[in-house]
Design an enzyme around this catalytic site. Sequence first.
Site, PDB file in Angstrom:
ATOM      1  N   GLY A 170      -1.333 -12.091  -4.802  1.00 13.62           N
ATOM      2  CA  GLY A 170      -2.739 -11.732  -4.993  1.00 13.62           C
ATOM      3  C   GLY A 170      -2.984 -10.274  -4.621  1.00 13.62           C
ATOM      4  N   ARG A 226      -6.014 -18.184  -9.116  1.00 17.72           N
ATOM      5  CA  ARG A 226      -6.802 -17.517  -8.065  1.00 17.72           C
ATOM      6  C   ARG A 226      -7.881 -16.604  -8.666  1.00 17.72           C
ATOM      7  NH1 ARG A 226      -2.875 -15.313  -3.553  1.00 17.72           N
ATOM      8  NH2 ARG A 226      -4.890 -15.108  -2.508  1.00 17.72           N
ATOM      9  N   ASP A 249      -4.391 -15.243   7.476  1.00 17.45           N
ATOM     10  CA  ASP A 249      -3.153 -15.851   6.969  1.00 17.45           C
ATOM     11  C   ASP A 249      -2.473 -16.740   8.011  1.00 17.45           C
ATOM     12  OD1 ASP A 249      -3.476 -14.628   4.512  1.00 17.45           O
ATOM     13  OD2 ASP A 249      -2.361 -12.837   5.106  1.00 17.45           O
ATOM     14  N   ARG A 276       0.824  -1.215   0.000  1.00 18.17           N
ATOM     15  CA  ARG A 276       0.000   0.000   0.000  1.00 18.17           C
ATOM     16  C   ARG A 276       0.856   1.261   0.000  1.00 18.17           C
ATOM     17  NH1 ARG A 276      -2.731  -4.272   1.803  1.00 18.17           N
ATOM     18  NH2 ARG A 276      -5.016  -4.279   1.937  1.00 18.17           N
TER      19      ARG A 276
HETATM   20  C1  S3P Z   1      -4.323  -9.020   2.186  1.00 17.33           C
HETATM   21  C2  S3P Z   1      -5.579  -9.461   2.489  1.00 17.33           C
HETATM   22  C3  S3P Z   1      -5.898 -10.878   2.733  1.00 17.33           C
HETATM   23  C4  S3P Z   1      -4.649 -11.714   3.002  1.00 17.33           C
HETATM   24  C5  S3P Z   1      -3.512 -11.378   2.086  1.00 17.33           C
HETATM   25  C6  S3P Z   1      -3.154  -9.915   2.149  1.00 17.33           C
HETATM   26  C7  S3P Z   1      -4.138  -7.590   1.918  1.00 17.33           C
HETATM   27  O1  S3P Z   1      -6.570 -11.385   1.603  1.00 17.33           O
HETATM   28  O2  S3P Z   1      -4.950 -13.080   2.923  1.00 17.33           O
HETATM   29  O3  S3P Z   1      -2.368 -12.145   2.412  1.00 17.33           O
HETATM   30  O4  S3P Z   1      -2.990  -7.106   1.929  1.00 17.33           O
HETATM   31  O5  S3P Z   1      -5.143  -6.892   1.682  1.00 17.33           O
HETATM   32  P1  S3P Z   1      -8.165 -11.186   1.435  1.00 17.33           P
HETATM   33  O6  S3P Z   1      -8.431  -9.789   1.752  1.00 17.33           O
HETATM   34  O7  S3P Z   1      -8.495 -11.506   0.025  1.00 17.33           O
HETATM   35  O8  S3P Z   1      -8.772 -12.158   2.405  1.00 17.33           O
END
Ligand code: S3P
Length: 443
Positions: free
Chosen positions: A95, A123, A320, A27
Amino acid sequence: MTALISSPVGPLAGAAAVPGDKSISHRALILGALAVGETRIAGLLASDDVLATAAAVKALGAQAEQGDNGDWRVYGRGVGGLAEPQGVLDMGNSGTAARLLTGVVATHPFTATFAGDKSLSERPMERVMTPLRQMGARFTTRSGGRLPITVTGAPSPVPIAYEMPVASAQVKSAVLLAGLNTPGRTTVIEPRPTRDHTERMLGHFGAEVTIVEKAGGKEITLTGQPELTGAEVTVPGDISSAAFPLVAALLVPDSKVTLTGVGVNPSRSGLIETLKEMGAAIGIGNQRFEGGEPVADLTVESSGLKGITVCGARAPAMIDEYPVLAVAAACAHGVTRLEGLGELRVKESDRLDAIVRGLTAAGVEATATDDALTVKGGGGPPPGGARIEARLDHRIAMAFLVLGMVAETPVEIDDGTTIDTSFPGFADLMNGLGANMEEAPKR
Ligand code: S3P
């Protein structure tokens, strides 16, 4: 691929600082790229996932580089000021990078293509595309809405109020980041509170964000087209990384370990609460705020744990941490039942399946339904002696290396390189506290 083996060890002792928080690091780079002027980031996690985001913001026209003192500097292009990248944006295993940057591009008037590794290419991206289409973005994807995906940003974005069907901070963040270059107000309604780093940091960079508590979750509203100003960001230690030495110290008898400078944001610290309910001795000291985030030193002493039931409402605050919590459950007295875990099926691997298969291979009784996990704890060291497939999933790799520390016989993982996506130097840090992890002999 580098196989690693983790052998049973005696007491762990000492202090360590885990690397910077992965979510906050992504971020900071993204908001720095959308701000005017210089953003300075201390403690950025230089892991493969975050470096994918750094490369992407550079390809989108921002400057980002690490200075001699280790801090990163980002020179942004202002809200709406990013430029069309020349090549494909490689998100690697991340992701978060893929989903957040898809949100950013969705309201820029150009086209960009995102690709990733084998894990990320499986994913779901539909969860972000659904709201972003409503804002005016268009997408072309591989079958099943999977990467590679090509995003054509909306030339005239429209603000939306979006009620998320899943409790996902990534979806929330993608919509809010898209809302930055959208006139009017963009609102996200979450069914349960998810990590709030995006909202906190948007405020830190000068955006107007209002948050209203709702039954169960929150309604977050961003006023679009703010002028973001470059800011100073201090990234706390990642509680999701601290989870591994923390659980190891709880489980290895006669251990005492301090983890310094760990982020303890309540939307992330569900593991501490859960482990305390299981009987863990975890001291939270030296609490302070750094860069708008609560930080503390955690002191952990080995503790006899008991099995408990954890309801799904807590899942987003420790989403996590389930792989390593399952290892703790395997050593606890009695049965642990973890509910509301459907999201684990779409993480870097199908984590419910990976946990059950890994624990079973290590001689622990574990079963899963669609969205719940049951682990029968033996109240002592599990047999171990297994070779676990990491499945391009750093947290599965690290969790089973922790299992090796507390089992009767060593545990091996087939690929330790995946750990660099979130926790470079993991084995060295753990060995510094008394673990015995090394490259496994070639088969
Ligand atoms: C994250 C949100 C989580 C987490 C990922 C990091 C983030 O995923 O599992 O490792 O940085 O916003 P989700 O928001 O899809 O559950």
